[in-house]
Motif scaffolding. Structure first.
Motif, PDB file in Angstrom:
ATOM      1  N   GLN A   1       0.841  -1.202   0.000  1.00 48.43           N
ATOM      2  CA  GLN A   1       0.000   0.000   0.000  1.00 48.43           C
ATOM      3  C   GLN A   1       0.879   1.257   0.000  1.00 48.43           C
ATOM      4  O   GLN A   1       1.764   1.402   0.833  1.00 48.43           O
ATOM      5  N   THR A   2       0.622   2.138  -0.959  1.00 45.65           N
ATOM      6  CA  THR A   2       1.367   3.398  -0.999  1.00 45.65           C
ATOM      7  C   THR A   2       0.416   4.578  -0.806  1.00 45.65           C
ATOM      8  O   THR A   2      -0.796   4.425  -0.890  1.00 45.65           O
ATOM      9  N   VAL A   3       1.013   5.744  -0.537  1.00 44.32           N
ATOM     10  CA  VAL A   3       0.225   6.972  -0.393  1.00 44.32           C
ATOM     11  C   VAL A   3       0.740   8.017  -1.377  1.00 44.32           C
ATOM     12  O   VAL A   3       1.882   7.944  -1.839  1.00 44.32           O
ATOM     13  N   ALA A   4      -0.136   9.002  -1.670  1.00 44.70           N
ATOM     14  CA  ALA A   4       0.211  10.049  -2.642  1.00 44.70           C
ATOM     15  C   ALA A   4       1.097  11.108  -1.985  1.00 44.70           C
ATOM     16  O   ALA A   4       0.725  12.265  -1.827  1.00 44.70           O
ATOM     17  N   ALA A   5       2.284  10.665  -1.582  1.00 46.86           N
ATOM     18  CA  ALA A   5       3.246  11.549  -0.921  1.00 46.86           C
ATOM     19  C   ALA A   5       4.258  12.049  -1.933  1.00 46.86           C
ATOM     20  O   ALA A   5       4.442  11.439  -2.982  1.00 46.86           O
ATOM     21  N   MET A   6       4.895  13.159  -1.640  1.00 44.99           N
ATOM     22  CA  MET A   6       6.020  13.589  -2.472  1.00 44.99           C
ATOM     23  C   MET A   6       7.085  14.237  -1.601  1.00 44.99           C
ATOM     24  O   MET A   6       6.798  15.029  -0.713  1.00 44.99           O
ATOM     25  N   ASP A   7       8.323  13.865  -1.835  1.00 46.14           N
ATOM     26  CA  ASP A   7       9.454  14.528  -1.190  1.00 46.14           C
ATOM     27  C   ASP A   7      10.298  15.124  -2.302  1.00 46.14           C
ATOM     28  O   ASP A   7      10.527  14.472  -3.321  1.00 46.14           O
ATOM     29  N   ILE A   8      10.736  16.360  -2.128  1.00 43.48           N
ATOM     30  CA  ILE A   8      11.636  16.955  -3.118  1.00 43.48           C
ATOM     31  C   ILE A   8      13.039  17.018  -2.524  1.00 43.48           C
ATOM     32  O   ILE A   8      13.248  17.595  -1.454  1.00 43.48           O
ATOM     33  N   LEU A   9      13.963  16.388  -3.221  1.00 41.33           N
ATOM     34  CA  LEU A   9      15.336  16.278  -2.724  1.00 41.33           C
ATOM     35  C   LEU A   9      16.248  17.179  -3.549  1.00 41.33           C
ATOM     36  O   LEU A   9      16.147  17.216  -4.777  1.00 41.33           O
ATOM     37  N   PHE A  10      17.150  17.878  -2.866  1.00 39.08           N
ATOM     38  CA  PHE A  10      18.068  18.801  -3.538  1.00 39.08           C
ATOM     39  C   PHE A  10      19.512  18.384  -3.315  1.00 39.08           C
ATOM     40  O   PHE A  10      19.857  17.900  -2.239  1.00 39.08           O
ATOM     41  N   PRO A  11      20.359  18.634  -4.334  1.00 40.18           N
ATOM     42  CA  PRO A  11      21.778  18.340  -4.157  1.00 40.18           C
ATOM     43  C   PRO A  11      22.346  19.118  -2.969  1.00 40.18           C
ATOM     44  O   PRO A  11      22.040  20.293  -2.795  1.00 40.18           O
ATOM     45  N   GLY A  12      23.150  18.451  -2.164  1.00 42.08           N
ATOM     46  CA  GLY A  12      23.817  19.107  -1.037  1.00 42.08           C
ATOM     47  C   GLY A  12      22.923  19.352   0.161  1.00 42.08           C
ATOM     48  O   GLY A  12      23.404  19.685   1.239  1.00 42.08           O
ATOM     49  N   ILE A  13      21.608  19.207   0.000  1.00 43.39           N
ATOM     50  CA  ILE A  13      20.679  19.537   1.079  1.00 43.39           C
ATOM     51  C   ILE A  13      19.920  18.301   1.529  1.00 43.39           C
ATOM     52  O   ILE A  13      19.714  18.072   2.713  1.00 43.39           O
ATOM     53  N   GLY A  14      19.494  17.482   0.567  1.00 47.68           N
ATOM     54  CA  GLY A  14      18.598  16.374   0.893  1.00 47.68           C
ATOM     55  C   GLY A  14      17.167  16.866   0.806  1.00 47.68           C
ATOM     56  O   GLY A  14      16.827  17.615  -0.123  1.00 47.68           O
ATOM     57  N   GLU A  15      16.335  16.501   1.782  1.00 48.78           N
ATOM     58  CA  GLU A  15      14.908  16.833   1.689  1.00 48.78           C
ATOM     59  C   GLU A  15      14.655  18.331   1.860  1.00 48.78           C
ATOM     60  O   GLU A  15      14.933  18.904   2.897  1.00 48.78           O
ATOM     61  N   MET A  16      14.112  18.912   0.813  1.00 50.82           N
ATOM     62  CA  MET A  16      13.793  20.347   0.841  1.00 50.82           C
ATOM     63  C   MET A  16      12.305  20.531   1.138  1.00 50.82           C
ATOM     64  O   MET A  16      11.917  21.442   1.851  1.00 50.82           O
ATOM     65  N   ILE A  17      11.508  19.643   0.555  1.00 49.60           N
ATOM     66  CA  ILE A  17      10.047  19.738   0.683  1.00 49.60           C
ATOM     67  C   ILE A  17       9.480  18.361   0.980  1.00 49.60           C
ATOM     68  O   ILE A  17       9.956  17.356   0.440  1.00 49.60           O
TER      69      ILE A  17
END
Ligand code: 4AD
Ligand code: MG
Length: 483
Positions: free
Chosen positions: A392-408
């Motif tokens: 089971q999955t959920v409609a999640a989103m993570d935005i990952l940035f170089p040098g930072i990791g999770e931004m959003i």
């Protein structure tokens, strides 16, 4: 005569103009050239004094850190480095600075480590680096408000003191006026919070999202921008106990609309800073490049700060599902050569080494990962239909940035009352606690989505600073709440 700010002098004043500038002395050379800065720009104005025309006692007080008001006429500069300078006719010493004391501070004009500067967070504003960082921090904040305002969003103020744990991680700071030595007790020995100020247990908020959802389900599109508190004991370069978060929430948006909005916002911010803070950005970019040149070649950043910002604005973010991310990781040479510390399994959260691999090695650009397993994401995320059994999955989103990791981090929200109620049961959350939240699903519920941007992480990316403590004026981290 009214004083003018140095930014204005350097931008629009002309040779022959008679002006007053006020600021702090950065340097005084040869009893003749004063560099002063007033915070309006990273650039100093050079003022020239004819030492024979002034009292020695006055000249002696023009020391690094002192504040002065200088009246004079703008003339063409003879020296290199500036096109105009101020020929001084009057000097006002506003506040003196004792050179022996200045010696011990970050104001002493020499190169200091960022760690040393952090110890003097009250004075580091006076340095070029932090002047630039905090002007840009303002710019990022302003750009965010402008972005949402121009799109017709309403800025919603959500509470800082709250009874709910939106993220369900239990990492909250309690707010209480009870006497810690002698709190009222229940019969079973636990603290009786009905006697407390609010008549119940409350905390500092970890997120304004749940309240923002209520706003969005009437006003259509809202965003929050406020302080957020997390009592997680993470002493990393990317975590603060008190940070600022921006949380837009939009009725009728699905997860794809949500990704589009986030990507557009992040690009807008980068463009805004390149357009409006070019001098500060140039300084930070050159500073970073100088730092890089002292590193071994294989550890140097491939792009300069300005190139990285340009790259983000000009390229689409890579969008993949969690399941695809797992496949890429498992099939990578990195994995086969056992270079990851943590194993990669469908069903466990990605570690930051995995995220960094995807962003920095595989795609070399921001990556949006969607459709995570429901098991380790928050209760409010919308369950995807048609999932494989046991996956089971959920409609999640993570935005990952170089040098930072999770931004959003964000998601489409569960708008179906029955599914949401079942999620509360699964997550062991009492329905009464969130009855006000569930109400919105009873009266004209609609699909909706939103996300949270970690403000300081964005400021890190835009300034190139590598420690989050260096992009917030007064950082709060475990065992540290100085100033
Ligand atoms: O992923 P998070 O926990 O998401 C939420 O709080 C949701 N309620 C957001 C939403 O959907 N409205 O946090 C969002 C972002 C992270 O991606 C990260 O950038 C930042 O907040 N963040 C932190 N920044 C600094 N220090 C910390 N301790 C942070 N924890 C999260
Ligand atoms: Mg997150």
């Amino acid at each position: 005569m009214k004083r003018i700010k140095i930014a204005e002098v350097l931008n629009s004043s002309q040779v022959g103009d008679k002006i007053i500038v006020k600021g702090w002395v950065r340097a005084f050379r040869s009893n003749r050239f004063i560099q002063i800065n007033d915070g309006s720009t990273i650039n100093n104005i050079q003022a020239v004094v004819d030492f024979e025309s002034f009292d020695e006692a006055v000249l002696k007080k023009i020391t690094t850190g002192a504040s002065v008001g200088l009246t004079g006429t703008l003339v063409e500069s003879q020296g290199a480095g500036q096109s105009i300078e101020l020929q001084v006719s009057e000097i006002e010493i506003i506040g003196e600075a004792n050179p022996d004391d200045v010696q011990k501070t970050v104001m002493q004009p020499k190169k200091h480590s960022l760690e040393f500067l952090r110890e003097q967070a009250h004075l580091r504003f006076r340095t070029n680096v932090f002047g630039a960082v905090f002007r840009i921090r303002h710019g990022v904040s302003f750009a965010i408000h402008k972005f949402f305002n121009d799109k017709g969003f309403y800025y919603l103020h959500t509470p800082i003191i709250t009874g709910s744990d939106a993220e369900g991680a239990g990492e909250m700071f309690r707010v209480s006026t009870l006497d810690p030595k002698n709190p009222p007790l229940n019969e079973d020995g636990t603290v009786d919070f009905s006697e407390d100020f609010f008549g119940k247990q409350v905390n500092l908020t970890v997120s304004g999202q749940l309240e923002a959802e209520l706003g969005a389900l009437a006003l259509g599109q809202v965003y929050t921008f406020g302080p957020t508190f997390r009592a997680e004991n993470s002493n990393t370069s990317r975590h603060l106990a008190e940070f600022w978060m921006i949380e837009p929430e939009v009725a009728f948006n699905d997860i794809v609309d949500n990704m589009d909005l986030a990507e557009e916002m992040l690009k807008y911010i980068c463009n805004y800073i390149m357009d409006h803070f070019a001098d500060d950005l140039k300084f930070l970019s050159e500073r970073e490049a100088a730092e890089q040149s002292s590193k071994p070649v294989n550890e140097r950043a491939e792009m300069t700060l300005i190139e990285r910002l340009t790259f983000v604005t000009q390229n689409d973010f890579k969008r993949i599902t969690y399941t695809e991310a797992i496949e890429i990781l498992v099939n990578s040479n990195h994995y086969k050569k056992k270079k990851f510390k943590y194993d990669v399994n469908w069903g466990t959260d990605l570690q930051s080494e995995h995220e960094r691999y995807l962003v920095e090695k595989e795609f070399k650009r921001p990556v949006i990962i969607t459709d995570y397993p429901a098991s380790f994401k928050a209760f409010y995320m919308r369950q995807n239909d048609n999932c494989e059994a046991g996956k089971q999955t959920v409609a999640a989103m993570d935005i990952l940035f170089p040098g930072i990791g999770e931004m959003i981090g964000g998601s489409q929200r569960e708008e179906r009352l029955d599914v949401l109620k079942q999620k509360l049961v699964d997550f062991n959350i009492h329905e009464e606690e969130l009855s006000w939240y569930l109400e919105t699903r009873k009266f004209g519920t609609v699909p909706h989505a939103g996300f949270g941007l970690g403000f300081e992480r964005m400021v890190m990316f835009v300034t190139g600073m590598s420690n989050i403590r260096d992009v917030i004026p007064f950082p709060r981290t475990p065992k540290n709440a100085e100033f």
